[in-house]
Write an enzyme that holds these catalytic residues in place. Structure first.
Site, mmCIF file in Angstrom:
data_model
loop_
_atom_site.group_PDB
_atom_site.id
_atom_site.type_symbol
_atom_site.label_atom_id
_atom_site.label_comp_id
_atom_site.label_asym_id
_atom_site.label_seq_id
_atom_site.Cartn_x
_atom_site.Cartn_y
_atom_site.Cartn_z
ATOM 1 N N CYS A 148 0.805 -1.234 0.000
ATOM 2 C CA CYS A 148 0.000 0.000 0.000
ATOM 3 C C CYS A 148 0.837 1.283 0.000
ATOM 4 C CB CYS A 148 -0.988 0.011 1.169
ATOM 5 S SG CYS A 148 -0.317 -0.630 2.701
ATOM 6 N N HIS A 241 -2.279 6.630 4.131
ATOM 7 C CA HIS A 241 -0.830 6.687 4.391
ATOM 8 C C HIS A 241 -0.285 8.009 3.858
ATOM 9 C CE1 HIS A 241 -1.048 2.634 5.646
ATOM 10 N NE2 HIS A 241 -0.427 2.016 4.662
HETATM 11 N N1 LIG Z 1 -4.837 -3.375 5.195
HETATM 12 C C1 LIG Z 1 -4.297 -2.724 4.150
HETATM 13 O O1 LIG Z 1 -4.338 -1.487 4.071
HETATM 14 C C2 LIG Z 1 -3.628 -3.511 3.048
HETATM 15 C C3 LIG Z 1 -3.234 -2.794 1.907
HETATM 16 C C4 LIG Z 1 -2.639 -3.511 0.839
HETATM 17 C C5 LIG Z 1 -2.464 -4.864 0.943
HETATM 18 N N2 LIG Z 1 -2.869 -5.514 2.078
HETATM 19 C C6 LIG Z 1 -2.718 -6.976 2.092
HETATM 20 O O2 LIG Z 1 -4.034 -7.522 1.947
HETATM 21 C C7 LIG Z 1 -4.142 -8.763 2.649
HETATM 22 C C8 LIG Z 1 -5.286 -8.684 3.648
HETATM 23 O O3 LIG Z 1 -5.000 -7.673 4.583
HETATM 24 P P1 LIG Z 1 -6.059 -7.187 5.671
HETATM 25 O O4 LIG Z 1 -5.494 -5.933 6.205
HETATM 26 O O5 LIG Z 1 -7.427 -7.180 5.116
HETATM 27 O O6 LIG Z 1 -5.946 -8.358 6.782
HETATM 28 P P2 LIG Z 1 -7.034 -8.833 7.859
HETATM 29 O O7 LIG Z 1 -7.945 -7.703 8.222
HETATM 30 O O8 LIG Z 1 -6.270 -9.490 8.939
HETATM 31 O O9 LIG Z 1 -7.925 -9.936 7.069
HETATM 32 C C9 LIG Z 1 -7.407 -11.198 6.740
HETATM 33 C C10 LIG Z 1 -8.493 -12.059 6.127
HETATM 34 O O10 LIG Z 1 -7.922 -13.358 5.812
HETATM 35 C C11 LIG Z 1 -8.625 -14.385 6.526
HETATM 36 N N3 LIG Z 1 -7.654 -15.395 6.979
HETATM 37 C C12 LIG Z 1 -6.723 -15.275 7.949
HETATM 38 N N4 LIG Z 1 -6.018 -16.421 8.067
HETATM 39 C C13 LIG Z 1 -6.522 -17.287 7.138
HETATM 40 C C14 LIG Z 1 -6.234 -18.635 6.778
HETATM 41 N N5 LIG Z 1 -5.260 -19.325 7.388
HETATM 42 N N6 LIG Z 1 -6.957 -19.208 5.789
HETATM 43 C C15 LIG Z 1 -7.941 -18.518 5.162
HETATM 44 N N7 LIG Z 1 -8.266 -17.242 5.481
HETATM 45 C C16 LIG Z 1 -7.561 -16.633 6.445
HETATM 46 C C17 LIG Z 1 -9.284 -13.669 7.675
HETATM 47 O O11 LIG Z 1 -10.413 -14.460 8.090
HETATM 48 P P3 LIG Z 1 -10.846 -14.590 9.661
HETATM 49 O O12 LIG Z 1 -11.776 -13.448 9.906
HETATM 50 O O13 LIG Z 1 -11.543 -15.895 9.733
HETATM 51 O O14 LIG Z 1 -9.586 -14.530 10.464
HETATM 52 C C18 LIG Z 1 -9.671 -12.360 7.025
HETATM 53 O O15 LIG Z 1 -10.824 -12.536 6.260
HETATM 54 C C19 LIG Z 1 -2.757 -9.002 3.288
HETATM 55 O O16 LIG Z 1 -1.990 -9.809 2.445
HETATM 56 C C20 LIG Z 1 -2.183 -7.581 3.378
HETATM 57 O O17 LIG Z 1 -0.780 -7.596 3.401
HETATM 58 C C21 LIG Z 1 -3.459 -4.885 3.115
#
Ligand SMILES: NC(=O)c1ccc[n+]([C@@H]2O[C@H](COP(=O)([O-])OP(=O)(O)OC[C@H]3O[C@@H](n4cnc5c(N)ncnc54)[C@H](OP(=O)(O)O)[C@@H]3O)[C@@H](O)[C@H]2O)c1
Length: 359
Positions: A148, A241
């Site tokens: 991001c 950010h």
């Molecule tokens: N946040 C940002 O601003 C941002 C920006 C760019 C890229 N990203 C990337 O986008 C991705 C998601 O980020 P996020 O911030 O949305 O994270 P998050 O809020 O922690 O969400 C993670 C998601 O993945 C699921 N999950 C976790 N462990 C799993 C497993 N072992 N098997 C299947 N599903 C699983 C979770 O389900 P449960 O609810 O069941 O745990 C939840 O739906 C990451 O790779 C991150 O690096 C994030």
């Protein structure tokens, strides 16, 4: 009536996943049919895990979250998966889906540097989509978006890169809490505090920037040479950010040339991509902008809100150009970036095999 491509969201209970649902609920090209999560949320209704300030889209509030298993996901009949899974978890699932003919547009880091996978920002390196031409027969595309903070930096730099011909870029980030997903950083660690470390972030800013600005040649991407020296810090902001950028330039354009280059930058104009902001970089003249609270939702219309980067506080004292930039980490740097990638891939015919029909 144009046929829409049946799609799903992997990790729909997460921060990025929820932004995906918000953006895809009534999308003209993609027909959202499946929401998955990890074990913690499987079986729950989307409304019960929803964290964003606005309400979940009515059509999906009662949708029950399914397990994220590639075979089961492929059996549902979706042809494209938008990925919001944690890095590490995502890689094998995304590869498995692509082998089963389900295209993946991912936010995770696992495939970003794979030689056959475009690390795409449509306004900057649309030509990298051609990496998909060489994928094995029968395998669906995997396309990733950048980290991001990289997305904001690259969008802000792209319009002026050719004018400045930088020898290096220095950047200090002030990154929002939601960049760490939900629930993210413990409140007692960030209240009254700034945390000067985000795992792997400084390295990603350096490597991904050079790849995105790289040339597509003879079927591969050759990274450019542009040292990016980053300091990354987590601050107590919810979304958006902020980045303080110093470009060490070898060329001496006039300040007016730089401002005109930023204002004229709109490489997706006329393509009709629903989530594309016009312009994708907004230039502000006030002495105290951009700010996360006021500028995080920059972008032209409803669907592209949060998709524009905002540049301000230009100071040009050759050889150094300094400016601040802001971009919405979870929209432009996350779910919205992936949706825009898929819209460009669709417009270029890379999704024709998936059942969608171009007008
Ligand atoms: N946040 C940002 O601003 C941002 C920006 C760019 C890229 N990203 C990337 O986008 C991705 C998601 O980020 P996020 O911030 O949305 O994270 P998050 O809020 O922690 O969400 C993670 C998601 O993945 C699921 N999950 C976790 N462990 C799993 C497993 N072992 N098997 C299947 N599903 C699983 C979770 O389900 P449960 O609810 O069941 O745990 C939840 O739906 C990451 O790779 C991150 O690096 C994030």
């Amino acid at each position: 009536m144009t046929a829409r491509i049946p799609v799903g969201v992997l990790g729909a209970s997460g921060y990025i996943g929820q932004h995906f649902v918000r953006l895809l609920a009534d999308h003209p090209t993609f027909d959202l049919q499946l929401l998955t999560s990890g074990d913690k949320s499987v079986g729950r209704r989307l409304a019960d895990v929803w964290q964003l300030a606005e309400a979940p889209p009515a059509d999906f509030a009662s949708t029950v979250l399914a397990p994220t298993r590639a075979a089961a996901v492929a059996r549902t009949g979706i042809r494209l998966a938008f990925g919001g899974l944690p890095s590490g978890v995502a890689g094998p699932i995304e590869s498995d889906l692509a082998r089963r003919g389900v295209a993946v547009f991912s936010n995770a880091a696992d495939h970003r540097l794979d030689p056959g996978v475009p690390l795409l920002i449509p306004e900057v390196n649309p030509g990298h989509l051609a990496l998909l031409d060489r994928r094995p027969r029968g395998r669906a595309p995997i396309v990733t978006n950048a980290n991001c903070s990289t997305t904001g930096l690259v969008l802000g730099l792209a319009p002026v890169l050719g004018l400045l011909r930088p020898r290096a870029v220095h950047v200090s980030t002030y990154q929002a809490l939601s960049g760490a997903g939900y629930p993210g950083v413990p409140s007692l660690s960030i209240t009254d505090n700034v945390v000067p470390f985000i795992g792997d972030e400084e390295e990603k800013l350096a490597i991904e920037t050079e790849r995105i600005f790289g040339r597509f040649r003879a079927g591969r991407v050759v990274p450019t040479t542009l040292p990016v020296m980053a300091h990354c810090a987590r601050v107590g902001v919810r979304e958006g950010h902020l980045e303080a950028v110093t470009v060490d330039a070898t060329a001496r354009p006039g300040r007016g040339d730089l401002e005109r280059a930023w204002r004229a930058f709109d490489p997706l104009a006329g393509l009709g991509l629903p989530t594309a902001p016009h312009p994708p970089v907004e230039l502000r003249a006030e002495r105290d902008r951009p700010q996360p609270l006021r500028d995080r939702w920059a972008g032209s219309s409803g669907r592209s809100r949060g998709m524009a980067a905002v540049v301000g506080r230009l100071r040009w004292e050759p050889p150094f150009l300094r400016f601040f930039l802001l971009s919405h980490n979870a929209v432009r740097g996350g779910a919205g970036g992936s949706v825009l990638n898929a819209e460009l891939a669709f417009a270029r015919g890379y999704l024709d095999a998936l059942g969608g029909r171009r007008a």
